[in-house]
Structure formats: structure tokens, C-alpha cells
Write an enzyme that holds these catalytic residues in place. Sequence first.
Site, PDB file in Angstrom:
ATOM      1  N   ASP A  76      -1.188  -6.119  -0.235  1.00  0.00           N
ATOM      2  CA  ASP A  76      -1.542  -5.525   1.061  1.00  0.00           C
ATOM      3  C   ASP A  76      -3.050  -5.346   1.219  1.00  0.00           C
ATOM      4  O   ASP A  76      -3.722  -4.843   0.314  1.00  0.00           O
ATOM      5  CB  ASP A  76      -0.902  -4.136   1.177  1.00  0.00           C
ATOM      6  CG  ASP A  76       0.388  -4.155   1.955  1.00  0.00           C
ATOM      7  OD1 ASP A  76       0.667  -5.149   2.654  1.00  0.00           O
ATOM      8  OD2 ASP A  76       1.137  -3.152   1.868  1.00  0.00           O
TER       9      ASP A  76
ATOM     10  N   GLU B  61       9.440  -4.415  10.161  1.00  0.00           N
ATOM     11  CA  GLU B  61       9.884  -3.112   9.649  1.00  0.00           C
ATOM     12  C   GLU B  61      10.422  -2.227  10.771  1.00  0.00           C
ATOM     13  O   GLU B  61       9.788  -2.079  11.823  1.00  0.00           O
ATOM     14  CB  GLU B  61       8.706  -2.409   8.947  1.00  0.00           C
ATOM     15  CG  GLU B  61       9.069  -1.025   8.423  1.00  0.00           C
ATOM     16  CD  GLU B  61       8.062  -0.441   7.445  1.00  0.00           C
ATOM     17  OE1 GLU B  61       7.089  -1.139   7.081  1.00  0.00           O
ATOM     18  OE2 GLU B  61       8.266   0.716   7.041  1.00  0.00           O
TER      19      GLU B  61
ATOM     20  N   LYS C 286      -1.074  -9.454   2.713  1.00  0.00           N
ATOM     21  CA  LYS C 286      -0.296  -8.989   3.875  1.00  0.00           C
ATOM     22  C   LYS C 286      -1.180  -8.091   4.732  1.00  0.00           C
ATOM     23  O   LYS C 286      -1.906  -7.241   4.204  1.00  0.00           O
ATOM     24  CB  LYS C 286       0.961  -8.233   3.434  1.00  0.00           C
ATOM     25  CG  LYS C 286       1.778  -7.706   4.632  1.00  0.00           C
ATOM     26  CD  LYS C 286       3.187  -7.318   4.235  1.00  0.00           C
ATOM     27  CE  LYS C 286       3.337  -6.017   3.544  1.00  0.00           C
ATOM     28  NZ  LYS C 286       2.844  -4.830   4.282  1.00  0.00           N
TER      29      LYS C 286
ATOM     30  N   ASP D  45       0.827  -1.206   0.000  1.00  0.00           N
ATOM     31  CA  ASP D  45       0.000   0.000   0.000  1.00  0.00           C
ATOM     32  C   ASP D  45       0.863   1.259   0.000  1.00  0.00           C
ATOM     33  O   ASP D  45       0.345   2.373  -0.072  1.00  0.00           O
ATOM     34  CB  ASP D  45      -1.017  -0.007   1.150  1.00  0.00           C
ATOM     35  CG  ASP D  45      -0.359  -0.102   2.514  1.00  0.00           C
ATOM     36  OD1 ASP D  45       0.877  -0.202   2.593  1.00  0.00           O
ATOM     37  OD2 ASP D  45      -1.106  -0.078   3.522  1.00  0.00           O
ATOM     38  N   SER D  46       2.194   1.087   0.014  1.00  0.00           N
ATOM     39  CA  SER D  46       3.083   2.234  -0.196  1.00  0.00           C
ATOM     40  C   SER D  46       2.825   2.843  -1.574  1.00  0.00           C
ATOM     41  O   SER D  46       3.264   3.958  -1.846  1.00  0.00           O
ATOM     42  CB  SER D  46       4.556   1.815  -0.061  1.00  0.00           C
ATOM     43  OG  SER D  46       4.845   0.707  -0.889  1.00  0.00           O
TER      44      SER D  46
HETATM   45  O1  KIV Z   1       3.620  -1.200   1.439  1.00  0.00           O
HETATM   46  C1  KIV Z   1       4.813  -1.480   1.517  1.00  0.00           C
HETATM   47  O2  KIV Z   1       5.643  -1.108   0.679  1.00  0.00           O
HETATM   48  C2  KIV Z   1       5.263  -2.309   2.632  1.00  0.00           C
HETATM   49  C3  KIV Z   1       6.723  -2.518   2.797  1.00  0.00           C
HETATM   50  C4  KIV Z   1       7.308  -1.320   3.426  1.00  0.00           C
HETATM   51  C5  KIV Z   1       7.026  -3.737   3.550  1.00  0.00           C
HETATM   52  O3  KIV Z   1       4.459  -2.759   3.389  1.00  0.00           O
END
Ligand code: KIV
Length: 270
Positions: A82, A179, A112, A43-44
Site C-alpha cells: 500500500d 471494499e 496499491k 496499511d491496515s
Molecule cells: O490495508 C488493507 O488491509 C487493505 C484491505 C482492506 C484491502 O487495503
Amino acid sequence: MKLLKDFMDMKNHGEKITMLTAYDYPSAKQAEQAGIDIILVGDSLGMTVLGYESTVDVTLEDMKHHARAARRGAKDTYIVVDMPFGTVGIDDTTDIQYAMELYRDTNANALKIEGAHIAPLIKKCTQNGIPIVAHLGLTPQSFGITGYKLQATSKEAAEALIEDAKRIEQSGAVMLVLEAIPSDLAAVITKVLSIPVIGIGAGAETDGQVLVYHDVLHYGVDHKPKFVKRYGDFSTGVDALKTYHEEVKAGIFPSPEFTYKKQIMDEVNE
Ligand code: KIV
């Protein structure tokens, strides 16, 4: 495609696991071509490709849209997607419905989910056939409470994190992302758990590493956290775009090399 059994074998044989975020067709294609073991449609993407302030703004539809594109680009790579903010922690029935919807509609290999409080949901997803990667330590969806900083820095917090990690494994999580925690704590958790532990800002002793595509390639992001190593520099794209802009203005582009012949109009004028 490498599967969970392969990741377990890699952990047991000390072969490091690589995970990289990718959120669209070209980045997923590149990740697969590079031999990355696991793609994370994280979700980044809210910040890196959609320009949101935080991951809190990311919707289920955003995740589906990007995960489908990533799957089209990487048909032969294990993809983790995510669960976005607002789809977890509502009530048992709603949570599992969102999880099923995201898993089915994206053709993901696993989902995730952030936080230790979701242990019951991990259990329910596992019972329903959805593999879950848990995410502990700094969980960006909770930045309003934790801030974006190193987590588990006290003895009590470190002990609590070890217990949380054990609990999510017992609930059926197939993998754990850790993290922004001290590297010695990440090393202990990696030893204690039998599932693979993937770190980001968690030192070198986890079973694998995950980084964000845009950080690795210096693409559209200015801030560089301590744990990020840049392996490429897509920021030079701006110079290329400036040159394009200037060449069009100056009549340099398109030169004859980039131009179809005028043949048709010559014939019309005859
Ligand atoms: O969304 C993302 O990029 C993440 C990573 C930082 C593990 O969850």
C-alpha cells in the site's frame, strides 16, 4: 511465483484469486505456505500491528519496514504494498517519486493506491514500469469524509463507481480492490472490467477475495465486521500466556525437562 498473466488467466477461467494481508516475516511465511495467491502489505498494519487509530498515521517508513519483512518471509509470492496516506495527491513529481521509492526499496510486485482521483498517477506509474492495484469503494484513508460504512448505496453513486472503475482500468491499473459495496454492484464491475477484481465486503461474485490476517485468525482484534469469517482463533494465546505467567510464579516452569543439567557447577564444586 504467480504473476499478472496468471491472475488474468484465473479471472478468465473463473478460478478465484486469494489475497491476504501479511505484514511481517512469520505471517507472510504462513500465507505462502498456505498457498495464498497474493500477499497485501496493507496499511491496515497501522491498526493491527502498530496500534494506531487509523491508516492515516501510517508512514512510508512503516510500509517499507513491514514490506521488507514480508518479502523475506514470502520470496515466492506476488506482493502488493500500500502507498500510505500523505504520499499520494501532493503533486505529480512527488507522488511518482514516493511510488518509485516504495516499489524499489521493498521489492514489491505492485503498489496499491486508494481512490479514483489517482487515475493520472496510475498512468504515470504504469509508464514508469510500476504495476498499480487500484482500491475503490470504501477507501479507509478517507474515513474522515466517508466514515467506515457501506459505499455506493444510491443509483448515482453506483453509476459513478462503475465509471471510476472503467477509468482506472483505462489508466493502466492491473487489478482492482473493491471494499464495502453492495454485492450486485461489485458483480457488475467485475463483469465490465477485464482486469481482476478482488473484493472485501463486496460479495461472492468478484474474481477473488481479500481479508486481513488478524481478522481471519482472530488475533489482537475484537471488532468483527459482517464480511469477516474467522478461520482460526489466536485469541486463545492470552490463556497460554496466563498459564506461563502462573507457572513461573508457582515454580512449575522450568521443570527438569526444560533445564540444562547442573553438570558444570558440580565439577566446579569438586
Ligand atoms: O490495508 C488493507 O488491509 C487493505 C484491505 C482492506 C484491502 O487495503
